[in-house]
Scaffold this active site. Sequence first.
Site, PDB file in Angstrom:
ATOM      1  N   ARG A 237      10.844 -30.293   2.866  1.00 14.54           N
ATOM      2  CA  ARG A 237      11.984 -30.576   1.337  1.00 14.54           C
ATOM      3  C   ARG A 237      12.230 -29.470   0.761  1.00 14.54           C
ATOM      4  O   ARG A 237      11.692 -28.263   1.364  1.00 14.54           O
ATOM      5  CB  ARG A 237      10.767 -30.971   0.471  1.00 14.54           C
ATOM      6  CG  ARG A 237       9.546 -32.182   0.838  1.00 14.54           C
ATOM      7  CD  ARG A 237      10.528 -33.250   0.655  1.00 14.54           C
ATOM      8  NE  ARG A 237      10.058 -34.639   0.868  1.00 14.54           N
ATOM      9  CZ  ARG A 237       9.589 -35.588   2.150  1.00 14.54           C
ATOM     10  NH1 ARG A 237       9.966 -34.655   3.207  1.00 14.54           N
ATOM     11  NH2 ARG A 237       9.203 -36.224   2.935  1.00 14.54           N
ATOM     12  N   GLU A 266      19.564 -34.184  -1.314  1.00 12.24           N
ATOM     13  CA  GLU A 266      20.588 -35.654  -0.817  1.00 12.24           C
ATOM     14  C   GLU A 266      21.201 -36.477  -0.841  1.00 12.24           C
ATOM     15  O   GLU A 266      20.119 -36.486  -2.248  1.00 12.24           O
ATOM     16  CB  GLU A 266      19.098 -35.236   0.664  1.00 12.24           C
ATOM     17  CG  GLU A 266      18.438 -34.361   1.428  1.00 12.24           C
ATOM     18  CD  GLU A 266      17.330 -34.838   2.057  1.00 12.24           C
ATOM     19  OE1 GLU A 266      17.021 -35.901   2.546  1.00 12.24           O
ATOM     20  OE2 GLU A 266      16.730 -33.406   2.509  1.00 12.24           O
ATOM     21  N   HIS A 284      18.839 -34.643   8.072  1.00 10.79           N
ATOM     22  CA  HIS A 284      17.247 -35.418   7.136  1.00 10.79           C
ATOM     23  C   HIS A 284      16.156 -36.449   8.433  1.00 10.79           C
ATOM     24  O   HIS A 284      16.796 -37.454   7.830  1.00 10.79           O
ATOM     25  CB  HIS A 284      16.992 -36.259   5.948  1.00 10.79           C
ATOM     26  CG  HIS A 284      15.294 -36.093   5.288  1.00 10.79           C
ATOM     27  ND1 HIS A 284      14.838 -36.030   4.237  1.00 10.79           N
ATOM     28  CD2 HIS A 284      14.824 -36.275   6.293  1.00 10.79           C
ATOM     29  CE1 HIS A 284      13.502 -36.137   4.441  1.00 10.79           C
ATOM     30  NE2 HIS A 284      13.218 -36.351   5.318  1.00 10.79           N
TER      31      HIS A 284
END
Length: 317
Positions: A237, A266, A284
């Site tokens: 993360r 993000e 991601h």
Amino acid sequence: MTEKIRILQLGPLAGSPGAQERLESLYDVVPLWKADDPAAVLKQEAPAIRLLVTTAVRGCDAATMQALPHLQAICSWGVGFDSIDIAAAHQRGIQVSNTPDVLTDCVADLAWALLLGSARRIAEADRFVREGHWGAVHGGFPLGRRVSGRKLGILGLGRIGSAIAKRGDGFGMEIRYHNRHPRSDVPYGYAQTLEDLARWSDFLVVAAVGGDDTRQLVDQNILRALGPEGTLINIARGSVVDENALVQALEEGSLGAAGLDVFAHEPNVPDALKQSDRVVLLPHIGSATLETRADMAELLFDNLRSFLAGGKVLTPV
Ligand code: 8YV
């Protein structure tokens, strides 16, 4: 025909082909993210909703749970649950499920793609060929760094961290890790502090869960300890790394390189990272393979079925 069970859905299952259509064919789905006035829809649906579907990215906050007095289970697509207020859920006795195990291998593979990609400058070399520099630049392409036999540090030796370590064994690497507690069931050395681990590592891979307990654990100090010859890999993360400190460390050369699949905000990625040839950037995609995304959807459906049939989710958090 029996009436379909009503389910509130907070975010789309866009990452697993066919999953959204399947959900809508099996259940009477209320897609909250499409609502112009989500608060009004929540209020209207509250009397009927005991089951909710969400995703690792979308999560579920305490206010949403509070608005649903009959909510009994939250089934999430994705392994991470830092976006779900687990404490609030447990306090209310609401079960929460995620999709562990099925994505472990693909996320570990991607950590290795980033590690090899950073060390051997794969993305940069690809750009070099495409842009016609091969043969045109004196001295050729800059040298990368050796991977095999070097030191691999892992922050968070859970399911994914362990799979990353196992792959490191295949590359003949020396492996150490840092966790809240040492594990007695692994052959790897335990570093008492993250700073010790960073100082020792050639490659430091972040595989820790997100959330308040790990927020910005990798700060300026840790990046400096990893040092100008060190590489940071993050597939966990963005919140675990202080992104401003990372930008600064790369700019001042106190950190060697980075390979990143996750970011603090993000889908926004700092321009300084985009402009640096010392970083490999991915959007991601740790779990983003056809096989794993199909398995994640399957496990989500298994959790829904299990809750509806027996009152218990299959893979509780
Ligand atoms: C994302 C993930 O859910 O499972 C997780 O926790 O981070 C991923 O699988 C997926 O990439 C969608 O963004």
